[in-house]
Design an enzyme around this catalytic site. Structure first.
Site, PDB file in Angstrom:
ATOM      1  N   HIS A   1       0.814  -1.221   0.000  1.00  0.00           N
ATOM      2  CA  HIS A   1       0.000   0.000   0.000  1.00  0.00           C
ATOM      3  C   HIS A   1       0.849   1.273   0.000  1.00  0.00           C
ATOM      4  CE1 HIS A   1       0.494  -0.085   4.422  1.00  0.00           C
ATOM      5  NE2 HIS A   1       0.175   1.188   4.403  1.00  0.00           N
TER       6      HIS A   1
ATOM      7  N   GLU B   1       7.038   4.683  13.798  1.00  0.00           N
ATOM      8  CA  GLU B   1       5.634   4.592  14.227  1.00  0.00           C
ATOM      9  C   GLU B   1       5.542   4.793  15.730  1.00  0.00           C
ATOM     10  OE1 GLU B   1       2.968   1.831  11.828  1.00  0.00           O
ATOM     11  OE2 GLU B   1       4.755   0.618  12.158  1.00  0.00           O
TER      12      GLU B   1
ATOM     13  N   ASP C   1       7.982  -7.280   8.346  1.00  0.00           N
ATOM     14  CA  ASP C   1       6.738  -6.506   8.310  1.00  0.00           C
ATOM     15  C   ASP C   1       6.891  -5.213   7.513  1.00  0.00           C
ATOM     16  OD1 ASP C   1       4.003  -6.007   9.174  1.00  0.00           O
ATOM     17  OD2 ASP C   1       4.832  -4.460  10.501  1.00  0.00           O
TER      18      ASP C   1
ATOM     19  N   HIS D   1       7.631  -2.340   2.302  1.00  0.00           N
ATOM     20  CA  HIS D   1       7.464  -0.883   2.188  1.00  0.00           C
ATOM     21  C   HIS D   1       8.792  -0.139   2.054  1.00  0.00           C
ATOM     22  CE1 HIS D   1       3.521  -2.031   3.297  1.00  0.00           C
ATOM     23  NE2 HIS D   1       3.642  -1.961   4.606  1.00  0.00           N
TER      24      HIS D   1
ATOM     25  N   LYS E   1       8.433   0.314  15.958  1.00  0.00           N
ATOM     26  CA  LYS E   1       7.176   0.559  16.676  1.00  0.00           C
ATOM     27  C   LYS E   1       7.499   1.227  18.001  1.00  0.00           C
ATOM     28  CE  LYS E   1       4.356  -2.245  14.148  1.00  0.00           C
ATOM     29  NZ  LYS E   1       3.450  -1.603  13.201  1.00  0.00           N
TER      30      LYS E   1
HETATM   31  C1  BG6 Z   1       1.606  -2.465   7.526  1.00  0.00           C
HETATM   32  C2  BG6 Z   1       2.327  -3.118   8.666  1.00  0.00           C
HETATM   33  O1  BG6 Z   1       1.921  -3.078   6.315  1.00  0.00           O
HETATM   34  O2  BG6 Z   1       1.969  -1.082   7.464  1.00  0.00           O
HETATM   35  C3  BG6 Z   1       2.028  -2.406   9.959  1.00  0.00           C
HETATM   36  O3  BG6 Z   1       1.935  -4.475   8.755  1.00  0.00           O
HETATM   37  C4  BG6 Z   1       2.311  -0.929   9.848  1.00  0.00           C
HETATM   38  O4  BG6 Z   1       2.776  -2.974  11.032  1.00  0.00           O
HETATM   39  C5  BG6 Z   1       1.633  -0.352   8.627  1.00  0.00           C
HETATM   40  O5  BG6 Z   1       1.823  -0.301  11.018  1.00  0.00           O
HETATM   41  C6  BG6 Z   1       2.047   1.072   8.394  1.00  0.00           C
HETATM   42  O6  BG6 Z   1       1.284   1.626   7.362  1.00  0.00           O
HETATM   43  P1  BG6 Z   1       0.966   3.181   7.340  1.00  0.00           P
HETATM   44  O7  BG6 Z   1       0.284   3.394   6.027  1.00  0.00           O
HETATM   45  O8  BG6 Z   1       0.099   3.456   8.527  1.00  0.00           O
HETATM   46  O9  BG6 Z   1       2.278   3.878   7.442  1.00  0.00           O
END
Ligand code: BG6
Length: 490
Positions: free
Chosen positions: A186, A224, A243, A248, A338
């Site tokens: 995403h 995060e 993860d 990402h 995290k």
């Molecule tokens: C997800 C992870 O793919 O992305 C999560 O599994 C993470 O652990 C999240 O919190 C972060 O996405 P975003 O869009 O909130 O930065």
């Protein structure tokens, strides 16, 4: 995005329709696309899950999800009812053939009523353990059988290591054409991430500087504030490397470091990105502990569904090199974690010092800051003379913010991605080889950690900036991570 770009009717099937992803992301995204008239005129959303529910109550729950999570705020009665009319719930066990027989019949009726075979999207908003089962059932029932019309959408994690990812790719490719398989990351749907290509390749001034002659180092941070919360069960068997980094962060690295593709076209772009990953210098064995820092926040082992002896990392920082002509010798520092001080995703291009030191003041070299979230900005830091009678210098920032420059709303990543699936545009999705290359980068790190699970697993206090060792990793390139004041070191 072209309005009403879909002239074909579409049947959108969501497996895992009672899950969090459907309520928080998928239905709000579909609703916003509907409001913006981006969905086809004729569409149906089939929500499938194993729980039996009463349809009105189910739809009311979806509506409250949209009210809570949509960027457009609360639904209006008429518009919601019109949208909800397109939704139907089907309870069905993914392990039973009859679920797919019922689905086939529903999709068939939809086609008959439209006098046209519509496109079909099968969204797997399910635990990864159902991916093969659902795929096999779709294949056996011949529901997802038209290369040009039917697509499956798979969420991460895509495999848990290189072997399982490869097996899953082979499994899917035996049943579907690669062009039917949409592997979601995403982050690639985020507006600011998409803008990096425009910034780099539609402008002439930055690209000549975008290489090892001018760039000292690059930092990519995805920090995060949230802890693992209720996701301990999944997270404890995953960890930050799997993860966030395997997907990402490596994708952010790709858009930052890729060569200009020959054209703005899915395969050219995905090939250029994959070339970056393939050129990452492998980090393995003892070198892992020199170039990769892992941490775990104190209290993690007490989270729900987390093993009391867990050595899972909730923080990773890494120094990687890309061995190609453009980037040879430039370190790319990556970090994610995290329970840190704040939520922030940034890409920092740190340029080298000006070649001659003709001023007395200490000069900060130029820095380009691409803020992905929560701010959506690009800033360039440069030195300027402080007004006055002395030649005194001070760094200033030149800013571009979406808020000030555009009145257009920023679509959610899932809106952009779902629309691309409907259009059949895989540019922002992971091709099989990209997923495998990314696993290839992280595998030696995972293997080194597996051999020595507790070695240099740095503990950090929740709500801080993470382990000090991650700051040391930057030396001699930087004193600290950009945006992190030195005194805040832990
Ligand atoms: C997800 C992870 O793919 O992305 C999560 O599994 C993470 O652990 C999240 O919190 C972060 O996405 P975003 O869009 O909130 O930065």
């Amino acid at each position: 995005m072209a309005k009403q770009s879909q002239t074909f009717p579409a049947g959108i099937v969501i497996f895992g329709a009672k899950g969090d992803l459907t309520r928080r992301k998928l239905i709000p995204a579909l609703y916003n696309l509907y409001q913006g008239k981006f969905l086809p005129e004729t569409f149906r959303i089939y929500c499938v899950d194993y729980i039996s529910v009463e349809e009105a109550g189910y739809k009311a729950d979806l509506r409250s999800g949209v009210d809570e999570f949509s960027r457009n705020g609360k639904t209006t009665e008429n518009e919601w009812l019109a949208f909800a009319d397109h939704i139907e719930y089907q309870s069905g066990d993914f392990l039973k053939a009859e679920t797919f027989v019922t689905l086939k019949s529903a999709l068939g009726k939809f086609d008959i009523s439209n006098k046209k075979r519509g496109r079909r999207i099968f969204y797997y908003a399910v635990s990864p353990r159902f991916i093969e089962t659902i795929s096999e059932a779709l294949y056996r029932q011949n529901i997802c059988n038209q290369d040009n019309l039917d697509r499956i959408v798979i969420e991460k994690p895509f495999g848990t290591d290189l072997t399982t990812a490869r097996l899953l790719n082979r499994f899917l490719q035996k049943r579907f054409a690669e062009k039917q398989i949409y592997r979601i990351d995403h982050y690639l749907g985020k507006e600011t991430v998409q803008n990096i290509m425009a910034f780099r390749f539609a402008n002439y001034v930055f690209e000549p500087l975008w290489n090892n002659r001018f760039v000292d180092h690059v930092e990519i941070s995805v920090t995060e504030k949230v802890s693992v919360g209720a996701r301990g069960g999944y997270y404890d068997s995953s960890g930050a490397l799997r993860d966030m980094v395997q997907n990402h962060i490596l994708q952010l690295l790709c858009v930052t470091a890729m060569e200009c593709p020959k054209e703005y076209e899915a395969e050219a772009i995905r090939t250029a990105k994959n070339a970056v990953i393939k050129n990452i210098r492998p980090v393995s064995g003892a070198q892992v502990f020199k170039q990769v820092v892992r941490g775990q926040y104190k209290g993690y082992k007490k989270e729900d569904h987390v093993a009391s002896s867990s050595t899972t990392e909730t923080y990773v920082a890494a120094k990687l090199f890309i061995d190609n002509k453009r980037w040879k010798g430039v370190p790319f520092f990556l970090r994610t974690g995290k329970s840190l001080t704040r939520q922030s995703t940034t890409i920092i291009i740190q340029f080298k010092h000006a070649p001659l030191k003709i001023f007395k003041d200490d000069i900060e070299p130029n820095r380009l800051i691409i803020s992905i979230q929560p701010e959506l900005e690009i800033s360039l830091l440069f030195e300027s003379k402080v007004p006055g009678l002395q030649m005194k210098l001070k760094p200033v920032e030149m800013d571009f913010t979406y808020k000030e420059s555009y009145t257009e709303a920023i679509p959610e990543a899932y809106e952009a991605l779902i629309l691309d699936v409907l259009k059949g545009d895989p540019t922002l999705f992971m091709r099989a080889d990209q997923v495998e290359s990314a696993w290839q980068v992280v595998m030696p790190i995972l293997e080194a950690w597996q051999k020595q699970p507790a070695k240099e697993l740095h503990q950090y206090i929740a709500g801080t900036e993470g382990p000090t060792a991650a700051v040391d990793l930057l030396k001699p390139f930087a004193k600290t991570w950009t945006g992190l004041p030195e005194q805040q070191k832990t």
